[in-house]
Design a protein around this motif. Structure first.
Motif: not given
Length: 357
Positions: A184-200
């Motif tokens: 996951i590539e983050v172009d912009y986010s506010p403070e304190g955000w986390y970007f993960n993902y899960c499989g089924e």
């Protein structure tokens, strides 16, 4: 050009020439699911004849008062003109009931001056609202062909200080088997955000780490976003897939905290603009100027070649309001020539520079 009856793009310049403005607009629609599947079974350029079918896969959807639009195109008309639309035909369309089919046969009237060897065709189901529900072309699919689809809106709205889990997004390998990495590539986010993902299967992965996987021909895989939403604001981020054969394939998302003022709904953007690159021509070291309307934790500048392929990405972290200087060292493998640059996830105009090592 008006896309899907909603987004209008005017003018000319680099953003038109390299296609980036069209892609920014198209990205809002290109990963949506569809209740129908289209297939072109035959196209003969020398006669203008086109045959195909539309297959209903949804048990609940009814399409009425729609049209199929048929386009005849010619490539390489001149040194500066290609993909030229030569003719357009229309036909009324309605379809309902899972498993039902609509078969079509059309013949375009050809002009003797057209080069029939360079002809190809598109068929598209268009609703009364001008929304394109599905389209297909007579062009041969590439050997490596990776696609994504989801039946939910990639422009997400929800609360702050919240754990968000999306519905599944499916990724399809429609070409030869291939080895990929994803992140996951983050172009912009506010403070304190986390970007993960899960499989089924319940396995979860950190979004900022490259994870390898393989898909054979015709195989698919699905994941769902697993986000922690921190401070109020709007975040722009992407699933990014790469392979030696595919190059880079991105699926963009936006998450807006409820109550935050909307940004421009027409084109995705972040609150920054590109200035010039100095020196230009670029030899070994240069600097991009990035003018930001506010402090931004994460952004990136993308470099494209004349074929529209991304060849390099330059991170731009901890931007301050006003002018920022971003160092740029061209990748060693880039040949001399003309390149375009733009802010990732932004609808602002792209720039251009010449590389002369």
């Amino acid at each position: 050009v008006i896309l899907n009856g909603k987004i209008r793009i005017d003018g000319s310049g680099d953003g038109i020439a390299d296609g980036s403005l069209y892609l920014d607009a198209l990205n809002q629609f290109r990963y949506s699911s569809s209740p129908i599947a289209m297939h072109i079974s035959s196209f003969v350029g020398t006669t203008g004849s086109l045959e195909g079918s539309v297959h209903m896969v949804s048990p609940t959807t009814t399409i009425a008062d729609a049209k199929i639009v048929y386009y005849l195109l010619e490539d390489n008309v001149s040194t500066t003109e290609t993909h030229v639309v030569r003719s357009i035909l229309y036909e009324d369309f309605a379809l309902s009931g899972a498993g039902s089919n609509f078969n079509f046969t059309k013949t375009f009237t050809l002009n003797p001056s057209w080069n029939t060897a360079n002809m190809w065709a598109i068929a598209a189901v268009q609703l009364q609202s001008k929304t394109i529900m599905q389209a297909a072309s007579s062009l041969q699919l590439p050997t490596y062909n990776f696609r994504a689809a989801m039946d939910w809106n990639a422009n997400i709205e929800g609360p702050a200080n919240f754990s968000y889990t999306s519905l599944p997004i499916w990724f399809f390998n429609q070409g030869a088997g291939d080895n990929y990495t994803m992140r996951i590539e983050v172009d912009y986010s506010p403070e304190g955000w986390y970007f993960n993902y899960c499989g089924e299967d319940g396995s979860c992965y950190p979004g900022d780490t490259d994870r390898p996987f393989s898909l054979g021909a015709g195989e698919s895989i699905s994941y769902h976003l697993n986000l922690w939403i921190g401070e109020p604001g709007i975040a722009y981020f992407r699933f990014v897939f790469t392979s030696p054969n595919l190059g880079t394939y991105s699926v963009p998302f936006r998450y807006k905290v409820e109550g935050v003022a909307n940004d421009d709904p027409t084109l995705i953007g972040i609150p920054a603009q590109l200035g010039n690159v100095y020196p230009n021509p670029v030899k070994q070291n240069a600097q991009f100027e990035l003018i930001s309307a506010k402090n931004i934790a994460h952004a990136s500048i993308e470099i494209y070649n004349l074929k529209g392929r991304k060849v390099q990405s330059i991170p731009a972290a901890n931007l301050v309001q006003g002018s920022n200087k971003i160092s740029f060292n061209p990748a060693a493998e880039l040949p001399n020539g003309v390149y375009f640059y733009r802010i990732a996830g932004s609808a602002t105009k792209s720039g251009r520079f010449i590389l002369m090592k």
